[in-house]
Write an enzyme that holds these catalytic residues in place. Structure first.
Site, PDB file in Angstrom:
ATOM      1  N   ASP A   1      62.578  23.225  37.544  1.00 40.87           N
ATOM      2  CA  ASP A   1      64.013  23.276  37.264  1.00 40.87           C
ATOM      3  C   ASP A   1      64.706  23.736  38.530  1.00 40.87           C
ATOM      4  OD1 ASP A   1      63.774  22.724  34.624  1.00 40.87           O
ATOM      5  OD2 ASP A   1      63.771  24.804  33.976  1.00 40.87           O
TER       6      ASP A   1
ATOM      7  N   ASP B   1      62.650  26.028  30.246  1.00 42.26           N
ATOM      8  CA  ASP B   1      63.147  27.257  29.652  1.00 42.26           C
ATOM      9  C   ASP B   1      63.731  27.043  28.257  1.00 42.26           C
ATOM     10  OD1 ASP B   1      65.273  25.806  30.573  1.00 42.26           O
ATOM     11  OD2 ASP B   1      65.961  27.289  32.016  1.00 42.26           O
TER      12      ASP B   1
ATOM     13  N   ASP C   1      62.238  22.015  25.665  1.00 45.27           N
ATOM     14  CA  ASP C   1      61.295  21.755  26.762  1.00 45.27           C
ATOM     15  C   ASP C   1      59.855  21.870  26.289  1.00 45.27           C
ATOM     16  OD1 ASP C   1      63.181  21.283  28.686  1.00 45.27           O
ATOM     17  OD2 ASP C   1      63.332  23.362  29.317  1.00 45.27           O
TER      18      ASP C   1
ATOM     19  N   ASN D   1      17.817  30.828  44.016  1.00 47.63           N
ATOM     20  CA  ASN D   1      16.953  30.472  42.889  1.00 47.63           C
ATOM     21  C   ASN D   1      16.023  29.326  43.248  1.00 47.63           C
ATOM     22  OD1 ASN D   1      18.777  32.199  41.625  1.00 47.63           O
ATOM     23  ND2 ASN D   1      18.454  31.200  39.673  1.00 47.63           N
TER      24      ASN D   1
ATOM     25  N   GLU E   1      13.275  30.547  45.437  1.00 47.84           N
ATOM     26  CA  GLU E   1      12.245  31.288  44.692  1.00 47.84           C
ATOM     27  C   GLU E   1      11.285  30.325  44.000  1.00 47.84           C
ATOM     28  OE1 GLU E   1      14.291  33.792  41.867  1.00 47.84           O
ATOM     29  OE2 GLU E   1      15.533  34.649  43.448  1.00 47.84           O
TER      30      GLU E   1
ATOM     31  N   ASP F   1      20.800  39.527  43.975  1.00 48.55           N
ATOM     32  CA  ASP F   1      21.758  38.413  43.982  1.00 48.55           C
ATOM     33  C   ASP F   1      23.074  38.857  43.348  1.00 48.55           C
ATOM     34  OD1 ASP F   1      19.970  36.765  45.090  1.00 48.55           O
ATOM     35  OD2 ASP F   1      19.774  35.385  43.392  1.00 48.55           O
TER      36      ASP F   1
END
Ligand code: ATP
Length: 934
Positions: free
Chosen positions: A343, A664, A668, A730, A733, A764
């Protein structure tokens, strides 16, 4: 007396006439309740709040935590590893630890989710409406929770009715009661006769109910019931619980979980199959242990908690920058907004209107003065400074502007302030400058009916009764028993005029004069002024209150134009610049005149001077396919109505734009719901628009939208950052564990499930949490927005994770290979199992280097200030110390099954770990050298 506060009179409040109801509640239609009575009643009846129906029960939230596929896999791992340990007569340490983690994760998730629900409820509470009541003889604004029975509540279009009450006065009041009756059509309400007791709730037209919405007109209401005593309170089950939809990210994370679990199961099958082929069935149990470790390693146990915390931090940061998030997914979507439709009035401009010019049939005035003080001078190009009361045309114009008006000008703590719409306030101030007294005239000219302003009508009118005696009033004002007074968009109002006020005479309006007025209107608008036309009509009798506005507003007398200045917000200009830089397109959608819109848009940098403006009228005539073409070119839309806004959003979305749209007004709401981010105004917005929005601007400021967008980007970037941080490790690993039975001469696992859990959660988790609060990177608003539908692996993240996982595993596997043989060397003293602890330590410490380097994608670590996110450094130091304790503090060593390392071995671990940091920094350097502009 007290009884009426709690129980309605027999038959219900609708069976009473206002005077009787006022007596029962000991209130006064004009003065309202005294502050002391309000205080006392609040103690008696409590706050005007509805107890929200519970969303999910606490049990449900808790149970939901354990339906996650990764947690289910962990539970399975715990059971199997427990059975293996018990069969070997060992304490099932791993199983206990995994169960503990599963439960901890569930409980943490539970607390976070219920906290998130509570926080969201609290945020909603912050947006709770302010209502206007008459108390102690004055109109005051109070939070709706503070209403008590007996209060006199003032209603106008756009408000949500805050409690149940009986109408004392009404003017064209229309209320949508869908929250209560499910009926979407607005119903007319009026202060009328008492209704029979048996009238159903839907037909009680003299009552208004909590939760319903005023769509048109005004009313004065005696509050009869509040809080849970209201109709809505009684059917509380219908109330919406606080929404807690999963965010798009949570959905993505679930998908990620599925991918990881499937991937790891396949890998487990391969390892077991390969192992059995290599070593026969006797190795099955050992292989099972390897697989269990891999299954634990693949699950990023800490990730869900870090994500929840990040989103919560994001909403808090946004509130600090005045953007209140009402729906959690908005935090992420904000980062991918490509178009902001804003607006004009109040959002891009300051909404502090000051009339600077006025034009009547025979004169052009300039008006001096600042702010809302009714002090200033009228100057005319020909005559210089003039005394307004001596100009009949001007007096008529000022009079019309003052009485066709709902704003109140008053002095508060030495400052002039406006209660109500600033456009109207400017007219009250103007009349004050011309010597007209608002209090006196309001008293003398009683309003008998009104046809309210709406963004569709773009005008309003009132009918007033002239006083019978003309004490101190100019003759021209009392020349007729009633006046119709109107103001609004000049083009629309002029069409409804037949004649023109010239000095004391009314003369016919011919085409030439009409053209001249329209030209004057355009010339004012082209200066960026907001222009209003004023007109009147003398009436012999009071018009019918229910008459259609179009019938009443006809054959009027044109009085003139006023042009008011509404300066752009300086910070909004800067925000527009930022938007353009960030690949976000700002658009202005206003109800104002096209030339005013064009001038202001050019000033703000939204569009080039003289750029095309699409008007509501042109838009109306366009097919949606043409509009889709148009929205790609046109930045400025003028004289639009709320339903046009909806079409603009739809057209933009059809062109794959992610749209943030402000609004507003009560109408709307559909556009706000349709937009990807519906934004309501915290100060001037109606309750209805707030209810439909995803975000509320506490300061109504365009710059806040851009700030929230920036925060959205930061949140998303940080999430991506720690996802790549956690998942890279991860993968590392899993590969390391998978490699051990292939590379080493024995079948053994370097990492126990307990150690893996330690890594995934602590080494981690801590740094990941610290990465979640990483501040904005300097170029965050220089990059284009991201695609909201992009997968979590998009833009190189998936490739990065795999690459980093490989680097991790290459580092740890080469260390493992070397350490295994070194530890087996009979000439070197020490525990032959310590190679496992070296692998464990290297993986942990390498993650520390990764945490430091991963803070930025583009900046080298030496270019970043370590104190810009001190948490990362703190997390790295604390985690490293904890890791050392696992090796060198005996009870911990025993519990975690680690082995003592000598200083040289420790140094070797640190040396290998540094390679990780070097690698990530090297990647950045290569990128930098390839595109030096970054
Ligand atoms: P935006 O949508 O950017 O906030 P706006 O405030 O100008 O723009 P509206 O409030 O819909 O949009 O106003 C549209 C037009 O209606 C204005 O240009 C003005 O001519 C007229 N207008 C605005 N306020 C009033 C009012 N209180 N009474 C009569 N007419 C008004």
């Amino acid at each position: 007396m007290t009884d009426w506060l709690h129980t309605p009179p027999e038959g219900g409040w609708h069976t009473l006439l206002p005077p009787k109801a006022l007596t029962l509640l000991d209130s006064d239609q004009v003065a309202g309740l005294s502050p002391e009575t309000v205080e006392r009643r609040r103690e008696q009846v409590g706050a005007n709040v509805l107890e929200e129906t519970k969303g999910r029960s606490s049990w449900r939230i808790l149970l939901d935590q354990f339906t996650n596929i990764m947690l289910l896999m962990l539970i399975a791992v715990a059971i199997i590893s427990g059975i293996i340990a018990l069969r070997a007569d060992e304490v099932p340490k791993d199983a206990i630890a995994i169960f503990a983690i599963v439960i901890l994760n569930g409980v943490l998730g539970y607390f976070q989710e219920s906290r998130a629900e509570k926080a969201l409820a609290a945020l909603k509470q912050m947006a709770s409406p302010i209502v206007r009541v008459v108390r102690g003889g004055k109109v005051v604004e109070v939070p709706s929770q503070e209403l008590v029975p007996g209060d006199i509540l003032l209603l106008e279009a756009g408000m949500q009715v805050a409690a149940d009450g009986l109408l004392l006065e009404s003017s064209n009041l229309q209320v949508r009661e869908s929250a209560l009756t499910g009926e979407a059509q607005a119903v007319s309400k009026q202060a009328a006769e008492a209704l029979p007791a048996e009238t159903s709730v839907g037909d009680r037209t003299n009552l208004v109910f909590q939760g319903t919405e005023v769509v048109y007109g005004r009313g004065k209401v005696l509050i009869t019931q509040t809080g849970m005593q209201t109709e809505l309170g009684r059917i509380a089950a219908m109330l919406q619980a606080v929404e807690s939809e999963p965010t798009p990210l949570q959905v993505r994370m679930d998908q990620l979980g599925n991918t990881l679990v499937t991937g790891s199961l396949i890998l487990v099958a391969l390892v077991v199959f390969g192992g059995v082929l290599r070593a026969g069935w006797s190795a099955f149990e050992d292989l099972l242990e390897v697989s269990l470790s891999m299954a634990v390693a693949v699950v990023p146990e800490g990730l869900p908690a870090v994500i929840t915390v990040t989103l919560a931090i994001g909403t808090q940061r946004m509130v600090r920058r005045n953007a209140l998030i009402r729906r959690l997914p908005a935090v992420e979507t904000l980062g991918s907004v490509t178009t902001i439709c804003s607006d004009k009035t109040g959002t891009l401009t300051q909404n502090k209107m000051v009339v600077q010019a006025a034009q009547t049939a025979s004169a052009n005035y300039r008006i001096t003065g600042d702010g809302y003080a009714p002090e200033g001078q009228f100057t005319d190009a020909d005559q210089g400074a003039i005394a307004a009361p001596a100009q009949p045309e001007l007096v008529q114009l000022l009079f019309c502007g003052l009485l066709c008006n709902d704003a109140i000008l008053q002095k508060e703590q030495g400052e002039w302030v406006i209660l109500g719409d600033p456009t109207e306030g400017a007219l009250v101030v103007l009349a004050g400058k011309g010597g007209l007294n608002q209090q006196q005239l309001l008293h003398q000219f009683e309003r008998v009916s009104e046809w309210a302003f709406s963004s569709e009508r773009k005008r309003m009118s009132v009918a007033v009764r002239s006083p019978t005696t003309s004490q101190n009033l100019p003759d021209e004002l009392t020349a007729t028993p009633y006046w119709l007074l109107a103001k609004g968009s000049p083009e629309l109002l002029l069409e409804r005029c037949q004649s023109l006020q010239r000095q004391r005479d009314v003369v016919p309006l011919d085409d030439a004069i009409r053209q001249q007025i329209l030209r004057q209107n355009e010339s004012m608008a082209a200066q960026g002024l907001r222009v209003l036309g004023l007109a009147c009509k003398p009436l012999q009798s009071a018009p019918d209150d229910h008459a259609e506005a179009d019938i009443v507003e006809q054959e009027m007398v044109w009085l003139g134009l006023v042009g008011m200045m509404d300066a752009p917000r300086p910070e909004a200009k800067e925000a527009v610049r930022l938007c353009l830089q960030a690949g976000i397109r700002p658009m202005m959608i206003t109800g104002d005149h096209q030339l005013t819109a064009q001038a202001i848009a050019a000033d703000m940098g939204i569009a080039a001077p003289g750029a095309d403006v699409l008007t509501g009228q042109a838009l109306e005539a366009m097919a949606q396919t043409d509009l889709r073409q148009a929205v790609q070119q046109v930045q400025v839309y003028a004289r639009v109505s709320p339903e046009h806004k909806l079409r603009i959003v739809q057209a933009l979305q059809a062109e794959h734009q992610i749209v943030a749209m402000t609004g507003d007004g009560v109408n709307d709401a559909p556009a706000l719901k349709q937009a990807d981010i519906g934004i309501a105004m915290g100060i001037t917005g109606t309750d209805v628009s707030k209810e439909a929005s995803d975000m509320v601007l506490l300061d109504d400021n365009f710059a806040t939208i851009v700030a929230a967008g920036e925060e959205g980007r930061v949140v998303y970037n940080n999430i991506r950052r720690f996802v790549k941080y956690i998942l890279g490790s991860n993968i590392g690993e899993v590969l390391t564990i998978a490699a051990s039975p292939i590379l080493l001469p024995i079948l053994d696992v370097p990492l126990t499930p307990l150690q893996i859990l330690w890594m995934n959660l602590v080494t981690d988790g801590f740094p990941a949490l610290a990465l979640a609060v990483e501040p904005a990177e300097p170029d965050v608003m220089k990059r284009p927005p991201h695609d909201p539908k992009e997968s979590i692996f998009a833009r190189g993240l998936g490739a990065y994770m795999i690459r980093i996982g490989l680097v991790f595993s290459v580092i740890s596997i080469s260390l493992m290979y070397w350490a295994y043989f070194a530890a087996q060397d009979p000439n070197v003293p020490g525990d032959p199992e310590r190679w496992k602890t070296m692998v464990f330590t290297t993986l942990c410490i390498a993650q520390m280097g990764h945490a430091i380097a991963v803070r930025s994608d583009t900046q080298m670590t030496y270019e970043m200030s370590p104190v810009s996110n001190p948490f990362v450094l703190a997390a790295v130091v604390i985690t490293t110390v904890l890791q050392m304790m696992l090796i060198y503090v005996e009870p911990l060593r025993n519990f975690f099954g680690t082995h003592l390392l000598n200083p040289t071995e420790l140094l070797i671990c640190f040396g290998f770990s540094t390679l990780m940091f070097v690698w990530v920094e090297g990647e950045k350097l290569v990128r930098k050298l390839r595109s030096p502009r970054q």
